[in-house]
Structure formats: structure tokens, C-alpha cells
Design an enzyme around this catalytic site. Structure first.
Site, PDB file in Angstrom:
ATOM      1  N   LYS A  53      17.364  33.381 -25.975  1.00  0.00           N
ATOM      2  CA  LYS A  53      16.931  34.671 -26.528  1.00  0.00           C
ATOM      3  C   LYS A  53      18.095  35.651 -26.585  1.00  0.00           C
ATOM      4  O   LYS A  53      18.305  36.335 -27.587  1.00  0.00           O
ATOM      5  CB  LYS A  53      15.776  35.245 -25.685  1.00  0.00           C
ATOM      6  N   GLN A  97      10.072  37.476 -18.667  1.00  0.00           N
ATOM      7  CA  GLN A  97       9.874  36.041 -18.878  1.00  0.00           C
ATOM      8  C   GLN A  97       8.793  35.503 -17.937  1.00  0.00           C
ATOM      9  O   GLN A  97       8.790  35.790 -16.740  1.00  0.00           O
ATOM     10  CB  GLN A  97      11.210  35.296 -18.661  1.00  0.00           C
ATOM     11  N   ASP A 120       6.825  41.014 -26.980  1.00  0.00           N
ATOM     12  CA  ASP A 120       6.163  39.712 -26.801  1.00  0.00           C
ATOM     13  C   ASP A 120       4.739  39.752 -27.366  1.00  0.00           C
ATOM     14  O   ASP A 120       4.132  38.709 -27.610  1.00  0.00           O
ATOM     15  CB  ASP A 120       6.053  39.388 -25.300  1.00  0.00           C
TER      16      ASP A 120
HETATM   17  N1  GUN Z   1       7.431  31.871 -21.219  1.00  0.00           N
HETATM   18  C1  GUN Z   1       7.286  30.901 -22.144  1.00  0.00           C
HETATM   19  N2  GUN Z   1       7.249  31.434 -23.385  1.00  0.00           N
HETATM   20  C2  GUN Z   1       7.357  32.772 -23.223  1.00  0.00           C
HETATM   21  C3  GUN Z   1       7.393  33.866 -24.136  1.00  0.00           C
HETATM   22  O1  GUN Z   1       7.288  33.714 -25.357  1.00  0.00           O
HETATM   23  N3  GUN Z   1       7.529  35.091 -23.589  1.00  0.00           N
HETATM   24  C4  GUN Z   1       7.631  35.283 -22.254  1.00  0.00           C
HETATM   25  N4  GUN Z   1       7.758  36.529 -21.811  1.00  0.00           N
HETATM   26  N5  GUN Z   1       7.603  34.286 -21.380  1.00  0.00           N
HETATM   27  C5  GUN Z   1       7.474  33.050 -21.877  1.00  0.00           C
END
Ligand code: GUN
Length: 285
Positions: A53, A97, A120
């Protein structure tokens, strides 16, 4: 018939180019789009996701701040960090996350994020906005799936879409997005008695359960569009989706591969959401 591939890498490239252009335009009026990513603990998969990311942000002209904390961090300390980022004008998007360590209430943390920065799309306010068709942030994975359908100019109106999986992050928001485009939507899950009877009626199938071979060729209507959200490892350690790709591609009209399908689109839509947040917040100041 062999299905045409919907290439998530190529589509991502195109959208990320547009994101970079939008980031440049914002910078010209003095706004540097910024994303804060919080990682608590040392889950190896999370570390890879977060790294990807941050890298994608850099490549698109978005400033990213990565905050890494020990797994022993308290819930209160995390809530305080979120509050500080909420009031930081240089931060337009906040991503915590998941999963979080068991002693932290993930729901409480997500609800602490300002909805204006919830890139998100996990906040209850974001889910509610999607439900009633108001502007908000859409969760990145189903949003990416919609962009893939868009890229093949697939007319969803009046079509039957079957979503396999009912998670808050993919299945439920996916169903709402398809409904918004006037598809007839069926949501199937682990308690659905005859999944095949449902999928055989589908013009579009979205598989999002996290299990290998949930969808096989005998379950697919000829010419259907198949979107595979799964990210699994088979016995040989090879990355594969929820769909039996080799057999289903002989029946379907369109199919997304794994890897190279939905995966890259998820990060791409995070960049889109972050840019949108910066544009909205920039306009408000
Ligand atoms: N863990 C797995 N996929 C995601 C996501 O898209 N966002 C977040 N914050 N955590 C994750």
C-alpha cells in the site's frame, strides 16, 4: 468457448495513472494528498499488504506515513493515535490494518476514524452511506470489482448477480453496489442449501468466501461473468482464488484471474479513495 480475461493489472495501471494526474492537480493548489497507515503487531501477511500500500502511494504521488507499533500496544493508545490523525490536516486518509491483536476491539477502533478519512470504507457511517446511496467511501475490494465490470461495459441493469460470501468487507457491500446498478442480487453463504442451483441462474457471479474451488464449471451458466475475490494457497503453495479457473474459463464469458485480477484493484481503489478524501477535505478548507 474460452472466457475473455479481465486484466486487473492493466486496469490498475490505467486508474493509477488517473490518480497520479489528480494528485498532481491537487499539489498545484497546495494540497499534498496523504495517507496514514497503522500496523499493530507482526502479522507477516499484514506486513506485506501494508508495504504494498505504501509503495503504491509513493508511485502515485500520495504521501504516506506508516506507523508501526508493537503487538502489546493498548487499545487506548491506538485510539489516541487515531484521534491525533483525525485532527492532522496533512492526513486525508487513515487505514488501520486488520486483523488487530485480540486484546483490541477492532470495531471500536474503526468507529474512532473520522468518516471523512475512512478510505477503507469500514466505518458504520460509510456502510450506511452506501446502503442509502449517499456519497461516502466504498470498501476497496468490491469497489474494484465494480470497476472491472465497468471496464467491459457490462450492463448490469436487469441482470441476475449472485454473490457468494456475506462479509462486511466484500459480500454485503458488493451486493449493495450491484443492486445500485439495478441488478437482481442474490447473496449465498455457508448455510445456502443448493449453491449450484443459484449460480446456474447467474449472469454475474462474485466469489468471495476464501475457499478453493467454491465455483466449478458445472455451476456456471455459459457466457456468465465470473469475478474471483479469493486469495488462497493450494497444497503446492501457489496463489489461487475461490474459482476453479481452468475449468470455469471454458464456460464463462468473462473471468478475472488470480493473481492479476481483483488483488491489484483493491490497492488501486484505496488510492482512489485517498485522492477523493484529499479533494473533498481540500475543498472544505
Ligand atoms: N486486512 C486485509 N485486508 C484489509 C483491508 O483492505 N484493509 C484493512 N484495513 N485491513 C485489511
Amino acid at each position: 468457448m474460452t472466457a475473455q480475461l479481465i486484466d486487473g493489472i492493466a486496469l490498475s495501471k490505467k486508474i493509477r495513472f488517473e490518480v497520479a494526474q489528480r494528485a498532481k492537480a491537487l499539489k498545484e493548489i497546495g494540497i499534498q494528498p496523504g495517507l496514514a497507515v497503522i500496523l499493530v503487531g507482526d502479522n507477516p501477511a499484514s506486513q506485506v499488504y501494508v508495504r504494498n500500500k505504501v509503495k503504491a502511494c509513493e508511485e502515485s504521488g500520495i504521501r504516506s506515513v506508516m506507523e508501526k507499533y508493537d503487538g502489546s500496544m493498548t487499545e487506548l493508545a491506538l485510539l489516541e493515535r487515531v484521534a491525533a490523525l483525525n485532527s492532522d490536516p496533512a492526513v486525508h486518509g487513515i487505514l488501520v490494518q486488520l486483523p488487530l491483536p485480540a486484546h483490541i476491539d477492532a470495531h471500536k477502533v474503526i468507529e474512532a476514524i473520522s468518516p471523512e478519512k475512512d478510505v477503507d470504507g469500514f466505518h458504520v457511517a460509510s456502510a450506511g452511506a452506501l446502503m442509502v446511496g449517499q456519497p461516502g467511501f466504498w470498501p476497496c475490494t468490491p469497489y474494484g470489482c465494480m470497476k472491472m465490470l465497468d471496464s467491459i461495459s457490462y450492463p448490469l441493469k436487469g441482470k441476475h448477480a449472485v454473490v457468494i460470501g456475506r462479509s462486511n468487507i466484500v459480500g454485503k457491500p458488493m451486493a449493495l453496489m450491484l443492486l445500485q446498478q439495478s441488478a437482481t442480487v442474490t447473496i449465498c453463504h455457508s448455510a445456502t442449501p443448493d449453491l449450484k442451483a443459484m449460480t446456474l441462474q447467474a449472469d454475474v457471479v462474485v466469489a468471495a468466501v476464501g475457499k478453493i474451488n467454491v465455483l466449478t464449471a458445472d455451476m456456471v451458466k455459459p457466457g456468465a461473468v465470473v469475478i474471483d475475490v479469493g486469495m488462497n494457497r493450494n497444497q503446492d503453495g501457489k496463489l489461487c482464488g475461490d474459482v476453479d479457473f481452468e475449468s470455469v474459463r471454458q464456460v464463462a464469458g468473462w473471468i478475472t484471474p488470480v493473481p492479476g485480477g481483483v488483488g491489484p484493484m483493491t490497492i488501486t481503489m484505496l488510492l482512489v479513495n485517498t485522492l477523493t478524501a484529499a479533494e473533498r477535505l481540500g475543498r472544505a478548507h
